[in-house]
Enzyme design. Structure first.
Site, short mmCIF file in Angstrom:
data_model
loop_
_atom_site.label_atom_id
_atom_site.label_comp_id
_atom_site.label_asym_id
_atom_site.label_seq_id
_atom_site.Cartn_x
_atom_site.Cartn_y
_atom_site.Cartn_z
N HIS A 1 10.02 5.16 -3.10
CA HIS A 1 9.50 4.51 -1.89
C HIS A 1 9.30 3.01 -2.12
CE1 HIS A 1 6.56 5.94 -4.66
NE2 HIS A 1 5.52 5.41 -4.06
N ASP B 1 0.87 -1.17 0.00
CA ASP B 1 0.00 0.00 0.00
C ASP B 1 0.90 1.22 0.00
OD1 ASP B 1 -2.65 1.00 -0.11
OD2 ASP B 1 -2.42 1.74 1.93
N SER B 2 0.51 2.23 -0.75
CA SER B 2 1.40 3.38 -0.91
C SER B 2 0.59 4.65 -1.08
CB SER B 2 2.29 3.17 -2.14
OG SER B 2 1.49 2.99 -3.28
N TYR C 1 0.78 10.91 -9.00
CA TYR C 1 1.26 12.25 -8.66
C TYR C 1 2.68 12.51 -9.19
CZ TYR C 1 -2.67 12.00 -5.36
OH TYR C 1 -3.91 11.88 -4.80
P1 IMP Z 1 -2.33 1.91 -3.95
O1 IMP Z 1 -0.99 1.62 -3.32
O2 IMP Z 1 -2.63 1.02 -5.10
O3 IMP Z 1 -3.44 1.96 -2.91
O4 IMP Z 1 -2.28 3.36 -4.62
C1 IMP Z 1 -1.90 4.48 -3.94
C2 IMP Z 1 -2.04 5.75 -4.75
O5 IMP Z 1 -0.96 6.59 -4.34
C3 IMP Z 1 -1.92 5.62 -6.26
O6 IMP Z 1 -3.17 5.49 -6.88
C4 IMP Z 1 -1.28 6.95 -6.64
O7 IMP Z 1 -2.27 7.95 -6.72
C5 IMP Z 1 -0.40 7.24 -5.44
N1 IMP Z 1 0.96 6.71 -5.65
C6 IMP Z 1 1.55 5.65 -5.03
N2 IMP Z 1 2.80 5.47 -5.49
C7 IMP Z 1 2.99 6.42 -6.43
C8 IMP Z 1 4.09 6.73 -7.29
O8 IMP Z 1 5.15 6.08 -7.31
N3 IMP Z 1 3.91 7.78 -8.11
C9 IMP Z 1 2.77 8.53 -8.14
N4 IMP Z 1 1.71 8.27 -7.40
C10 IMP Z 1 1.82 7.22 -6.53
#
Ligand code: IMP
Length: 191
Positions: A175, A68-69, A149
């Site tokens: 990250h 998750d990020s 982003y």
């Molecule tokens: P998830 O980890 O799939 O829940 O997504 C997290 C959200 O954080 C993504 O949809 C992006 O909007 C943002 N995000 C996470 N990592 C990145 C990255 O490396 N670049 C740009 N946006 C990111």
């Protein structure tokens, strides 16, 4: 013998990205069944990574990896954080909302965070790893690469946004790259 590791994401792009990070780990990655959807109800990245890994492992009986990020902006007290993906309908909506909320704030400091978790086939979390990349939020987009982003996230040491970097350069400092690099030796030891 190669062991199977299920990826708790519905996104084939994420499977590919994880394959690049874990290519030499000795694990074979497979995608979770499409119909198995896990809601991200946690209020931290770690909670969401763990609940996704644990629930998919329990439902399928496989070793499972989940991540998750998101983006945390200092002047917005860590927003959008775990809501990064839900901050708007499209990437450009999300960027526009963030820039609007930040306005002409002088403090543009921010960080991307990624937490990766591994669950055993019975759902116990055995490994967790976090990666952080600090940067600054620009007031307008720069670059066409990446996703999310990336065009407004500027890394001063490289004088580039994530969207202006080659995928290799982004992987080496992102990250996600840091979280996976830290996890790799422990994941190899589990085989
Ligand atoms: P998830 O980890 O799939 O829940 O997504 C997290 C959200 O954080 C993504 O949809 C992006 O909007 C943002 N995000 C996470 N990592 C990145 C990255 O490396 N670049 C740009 N946006 C990111």
């Amino acid at each position: 013998m190669t062991k199977i590791l299920m990826v708790a994401t519905g996104n084939p792009g994420k499977l590919q990205e994880m394959q690049a990070y874990l290519a030499d780990s000795g694990w074979e990655l497979i995608l979770k069944p499409e119909e198995l959807e896990i809601e991200e109800t946690g209020d931290t990245f770690a909670a969401n990574a763990c609940l996704k890994a644990s629930q998919v492992a329990q439902a399928t009986g496989n070793w499972t990896i989940a991540d998750d990020s998101g983006l945390q902006v200092d002047a917005l007290h860590g927003a959008p954080g775990v809501y990064s993906a839900r901050y708007g309908k499209t990437d450009s909506d999300r960027i526009a909302r963030l820039l609007h909320e930040l306005g002409d704030e002088i403090n543009r400091q921010a960080q991307f965070v990624c937490v990766v978790a591994i669950a055993t086939p019975n759902g116990a979390i055995v490994l967790q790893s976090e990666g952080i990349c600090r940067g600054e939020i620009l007031s307008a987009s720069r670059g066409d690469g990446g996703f999310g982003y990336d065009p407004i996230f500027y890394v001063p040491e490289k004088q580039l946004t994530f969207a202006e970097m080659t995928p290799e350069l982004k992987r080496s400092l992102s990250h996600r790259g840091k979280a996976f690099t830290a996890l790799l030796p422990q994941l190899e030891a589990l085989k």
